[in-house]
Design an enzyme around this catalytic site. Structure first.
Site, PDB file in Angstrom:
ATOM      1  N   LYS A 140     -31.403  -1.686   3.003  1.00 47.11           N
ATOM      2  CA  LYS A 140     -30.606  -1.447   4.208  1.00 47.11           C
ATOM      3  C   LYS A 140     -29.180  -1.830   3.894  1.00 47.11           C
ATOM      4  O   LYS A 140     -28.942  -2.711   3.067  1.00 47.11           O
ATOM      5  CB  LYS A 140     -31.108  -2.320   5.367  1.00 47.11           C
ATOM      6  CG  LYS A 140     -30.693  -1.825   6.724  1.00 47.11           C
ATOM      7  CD  LYS A 140     -31.652  -0.766   7.207  1.00 47.11           C
ATOM      8  CE  LYS A 140     -31.194  -0.107   8.483  1.00 47.11           C
ATOM      9  NZ  LYS A 140     -32.259   0.752   9.036  1.00 47.11           N
ATOM     10  N   ASP A 180     -28.133   5.072  10.415  1.00 45.65           N
ATOM     11  CA  ASP A 180     -28.686   4.093  11.362  1.00 45.65           C
ATOM     12  C   ASP A 180     -27.648   3.988  12.484  1.00 45.65           C
ATOM     13  O   ASP A 180     -26.846   4.934  12.659  1.00 45.65           O
ATOM     14  CB  ASP A 180     -28.923   2.741  10.664  1.00 45.65           C
ATOM     15  CG  ASP A 180     -29.796   1.789  11.486  1.00 45.65           C
ATOM     16  OD1 ASP A 180     -31.033   1.944  11.465  1.00 45.65           O
ATOM     17  OD2 ASP A 180     -29.252   0.890  12.164  1.00 45.65           O
TER      18      ASP A 180
HETATM   19  P1  NDP Z   1     -27.127   5.416  17.411  1.00 44.52           P
HETATM   20  O1  NDP Z   1     -25.881   4.810  16.921  1.00 44.52           O
HETATM   21  O2  NDP Z   1     -27.285   6.883  17.380  1.00 44.52           O
HETATM   22  O3  NDP Z   1     -27.397   4.951  18.915  1.00 44.52           O
HETATM   23  C1  NDP Z   1     -27.504   3.615  19.259  1.00 44.52           C
HETATM   24  C2  NDP Z   1     -27.706   3.502  20.763  1.00 44.52           C
HETATM   25  O4  NDP Z   1     -28.043   2.160  21.076  1.00 44.52           O
HETATM   26  C3  NDP Z   1     -26.441   3.810  21.541  1.00 44.52           C
HETATM   27  O5  NDP Z   1     -26.801   4.322  22.792  1.00 44.52           O
HETATM   28  C4  NDP Z   1     -25.794   2.442  21.678  1.00 44.52           C
HETATM   29  O6  NDP Z   1     -24.914   2.319  22.774  1.00 44.52           O
HETATM   30  C5  NDP Z   1     -27.012   1.563  21.857  1.00 44.52           C
HETATM   31  N1  NDP Z   1     -26.724   0.216  21.327  1.00 44.52           N
HETATM   32  C6  NDP Z   1     -26.359  -0.110  20.079  1.00 44.52           C
HETATM   33  N2  NDP Z   1     -26.135  -1.424  19.959  1.00 44.52           N
HETATM   34  C7  NDP Z   1     -26.378  -1.926  21.157  1.00 44.52           C
HETATM   35  C8  NDP Z   1     -26.330  -3.224  21.667  1.00 44.52           C
HETATM   36  N3  NDP Z   1     -25.970  -4.289  20.906  1.00 44.52           N
HETATM   37  N4  NDP Z   1     -26.673  -3.400  22.963  1.00 44.52           N
HETATM   38  C9  NDP Z   1     -27.041  -2.324  23.727  1.00 44.52           C
HETATM   39  N5  NDP Z   1     -27.097  -1.071  23.288  1.00 44.52           N
HETATM   40  C10 NDP Z   1     -26.767  -0.882  22.032  1.00 44.52           C
HETATM   41  O7  NDP Z   1     -28.299   4.699  16.606  1.00 44.52           O
HETATM   42  P2  NDP Z   1     -29.800   5.173  16.370  1.00 44.52           P
HETATM   43  O8  NDP Z   1     -30.307   5.888  17.554  1.00 44.52           O
HETATM   44  O9  NDP Z   1     -29.865   5.830  15.052  1.00 44.52           O
HETATM   45  O10 NDP Z   1     -30.557   3.774  16.219  1.00 44.52           O
HETATM   46  C11 NDP Z   1     -31.133   3.087  17.320  1.00 44.52           C
HETATM   47  C12 NDP Z   1     -32.181   2.105  16.825  1.00 44.52           C
HETATM   48  O11 NDP Z   1     -33.194   2.813  16.114  1.00 44.52           O
HETATM   49  C13 NDP Z   1     -31.692   1.040  15.850  1.00 44.52           C
HETATM   50  O12 NDP Z   1     -32.449  -0.134  16.048  1.00 44.52           O
HETATM   51  C14 NDP Z   1     -32.025   1.620  14.488  1.00 44.52           C
HETATM   52  O13 NDP Z   1     -32.144   0.631  13.505  1.00 44.52           O
HETATM   53  C15 NDP Z   1     -33.365   2.261  14.805  1.00 44.52           C
HETATM   54  N6  NDP Z   1     -33.828   3.314  13.897  1.00 44.52           N
HETATM   55  C16 NDP Z   1     -33.048   4.398  13.629  1.00 44.52           C
HETATM   56  C17 NDP Z   1     -33.522   5.402  12.812  1.00 44.52           C
HETATM   57  C18 NDP Z   1     -32.756   6.647  12.566  1.00 44.52           C
HETATM   58  O14 NDP Z   1     -33.293   7.543  11.917  1.00 44.52           O
HETATM   59  N7  NDP Z   1     -31.543   6.795  13.054  1.00 44.52           N
HETATM   60  C19 NDP Z   1     -34.838   5.291  12.160  1.00 44.52           C
HETATM   61  C20 NDP Z   1     -35.616   4.146  12.589  1.00 44.52           C
HETATM   62  C21 NDP Z   1     -35.096   3.199  13.407  1.00 44.52           C
HETATM   63  P3  NDP Z   1     -23.332   2.400  22.535  1.00 44.52           P
HETATM   64  O15 NDP Z   1     -23.054   3.821  22.221  1.00 44.52           O
HETATM   65  O16 NDP Z   1     -22.753   1.931  23.820  1.00 44.52           O
HETATM   66  O17 NDP Z   1     -23.028   1.472  21.405  1.00 44.52           O
HETATM   67  O1  2IT Z   2     -34.593   2.095  10.190  1.00 42.55           O
HETATM   68  C1  2IT Z   2     -34.831   3.171   9.595  1.00 42.55           C
HETATM   69  O2  2IT Z   2     -35.967   3.469   9.223  1.00 42.55           O
HETATM   70  C2  2IT Z   2     -33.710   4.097   9.376  1.00 42.55           C
HETATM   71  N1  2IT Z   2     -32.597   3.816   9.793  1.00 42.55           N
HETATM   72  C3  2IT Z   2     -33.927   5.364   8.609  1.00 42.55           C
HETATM   73  C4  2IT Z   2     -33.945   5.110   7.143  1.00 42.55           C
HETATM   74  C5  2IT Z   2     -33.965   6.333   6.271  1.00 42.55           C
HETATM   75  O3  2IT Z   2     -33.810   6.128   5.063  1.00 42.55           O
HETATM   76  O4  2IT Z   2     -34.141   7.450   6.747  1.00 42.55           O
END
Ligand code: NDP
Ligand code: 2IT
Length: 460
Positions: A140, A180
């Protein structure tokens, strides 16, 4: 002898002492890293029965080794903002474990990024990636850079500076980053462009989450959110239930949240609320995902702006209060520790039936225990959100073969991966004495695969 599971008291003490001693060592070695220690505690609690069946893991020091990252790279990221001022951020890449494949995991750009958060995410990724059944190790990375309020060119300059340093440590067979929080296909595009420029070639497999028009996989954008819903469908199926007709709330409105909402609606549910870090919206007619995409994917506005398009919707300040909305299914898809014990109790009181963690470690330890104590179905992050990285691994395969699969093909494979993950968690939980506990099942099933590889590869 302990008649219940055939182990002597001495054997049980040995396993317990081992877990306890290693945890104390990890605590001492990583002072103040609260998220990393939280993730470690949860895994350790689940693994006690494994050391009863597999004393060879104690003999090979697997727990001591699996909790120490292969390496943690930190570096200065200097860049120039639009008014010519020099800005400095800190960059990270935690290469945690490559026993079953090249390091693989996302890059996060968010002001809260620090060593503890990077390490917890990379540690969790170790087990998640093993659960997918694909040959991917765990890493990561990220930076405390805050993309909010930055111009497009500032994001580009920062990202180019970030990858210029990181390029020394990554590669298609070495370490393959993806997105992420704060990193989507735009940032991956800048990283990919700069990496290829530095290397003087075109190494398609060095990043995943690329745009499908230059080497990305169809379905990657949707994969984490869709996968979370597929996983929760599997949990519900066990009780003869499904998403159809259910009320759902989804925290966040980013990549994971949007596609979790889209799939939940496709499965016949109504999504009543979603959020961003400022607050949440409630739409009694059901959230219109196309509007959320318009606001968040294309124009980067706040979720509050949803009200401009849907007059019946209401906006509430403060994202935590989203958990007060009455629902059958809750999908926390924003960030770590966003759902605490108090929120869990409120959800339980309001009749919640199932939780699927789309984000990484969104529920605190106390919240998880509260759900489990009341028999709420609980899909832990490392299983429920593994669809994203699973399709990333498919992107790597397509890049190696220099061909592209159709969206239907990827989606079918994703469904199968999520089903397999559910089954291996379910089976591991049952065969290690915690039937129905998918937290324990996910931790054990993921651990066994990595631990076996570590034993096979010798001590290092
Ligand atoms: P994005 O940046 O696309 O979206 C994040 C969302 O969460 C936004 O709506 C943001 O609001 C909100 N957010 C972020 N930080 C905070 C906080 N401290 N408090 C409240 N709301 C918050 O990220 P992702 O959708 O990609 O990721 C979301 C989660 O999913 C994370 O935990 C990530 O690690 C996990 N994840 C992501 C994967 C992926 O493929 N993208 C895969 C597996 C897990 P705002 O815009 O106001 O900051
Ligand atoms: O938390 C996660 O699994 C991710 N942000 C996606 C990682 C990836 O390599 O697609």
């Amino acid at each position: 002898m302990d008649l219940l599971n055939g182990n002597s008291v001495e054997q049980r003490n040995r396993a317990n002492d081992y877990v306890h001693e290693v945890y104390e060592m990890v605590k001492k070695r990583n002072p103040g890293e609260k998220e990393f220690l939280q993730a470690t505690r949860e895994i350790f609690d689940s693994l006690r029965p494994v050391f009863l069946k597999h004393p060879e893991f104690i003999h090979n020091g697997i727990l001591e080794r699996i909790t120490e990252p292969d390496r943690v790279i930190t570096f200065r990221v200097a860049w120039e903002d639009d008014v010519g001022k020099v800005q400095v951020n800190r960059g990270f890449r935690v290469q945690f474990n490559n026993s079953i494949g090249p390091y693989k995991g996302g890059i996060r750009f968010h002001p809260t990024v620090n060593s503890s958060i990077m390490k917890f995410l990379a540690f969790e990724q170790t087990f998640k990636n093993a659960l997918t059944g694909q040959p991917i190790g765990a890493g990561k990375g990220g930076s405390d850079f805050n993309p909010k309020g930055k111009s497009e060119r500032e994001v580009m300059r920062f990202t180019q500076s970030f990858i210029t340093e990181l390029s020394k440590y990554i590669g298609p067979d070495m370490d393959v980053p993806a997105g992420d929080i704060g990193v989507g296909k735009r940032e991956i595009g800048y990283m990919f462009g700069q990496y290829n420029r530095l290397k003087g070639g075109y190494e398609a497999g060095v990043f995943t989450g690329k745009d499908p028009n230059h080497g990305g996989s169809l379905g990657r954008k949707e994969a984490t959110g869709y996968g979370t819903v597929y996983f929760v469908e599997e949990m519900l199926k066990q009780t003869g239930d499904s998403f159809a007709g259910k009320n759902v709330i989804v925290s966040g409105s980013g990549n994971v949240a949007i596609y979790a909402m889209e799939k939940a609606i496709e499965c016949g549910a109504t999504v009543l609320a979603c959020s961003d870090s400022g607050g949440y919206i409630y739409d009694p007619n059901g959230i219109n995902v196309e509007t959320v995409k318009q606001i968040k994917e294309f124009t980067n506005q706040r979720i509050q702006d949803y009200l401009k398009f849907h007059k019946n919707a209401v906006y509430y300040e403060g994202c935590r209060n989203i958990w007060s909305v009455v629902c059958d299914i809750a999908l926390p898809c924003a960030t770590q520790n966003e759902l605490v014990e108090e929120d869990a109790k409120l959800l339980i009181q309001n009749g919640v039936k199932a939780i699927g963690e789309g984000a990484n470690m969104p529920c605190t330890e106390e919240a998880v225990l509260a759900f489990q104590a009341k028999g709420v179905l609980f899909g832990p992050a490392k299983a429920a959100n593994a669809g994203g990285v699973a399709v990333s691994a498919m992107e790597m395969s397509q890049n190696s073969m220099r061909l592209s699969w159709s969206l239907e093909e990827v989606d079918e494979k994703l469904k199968q991966v999520m089903k397999n993950i559910f089954e291996s968690c379910h089976e591991a939980a049952a065969s290690y004495g915690s039937p129905g506990n998918l937290v324990v099942g996910a931790n054990i099933a993921g651990f066994l695969k990595v631990a076996d590889a570590m034993v096979a590869h010798g001590i290092h």
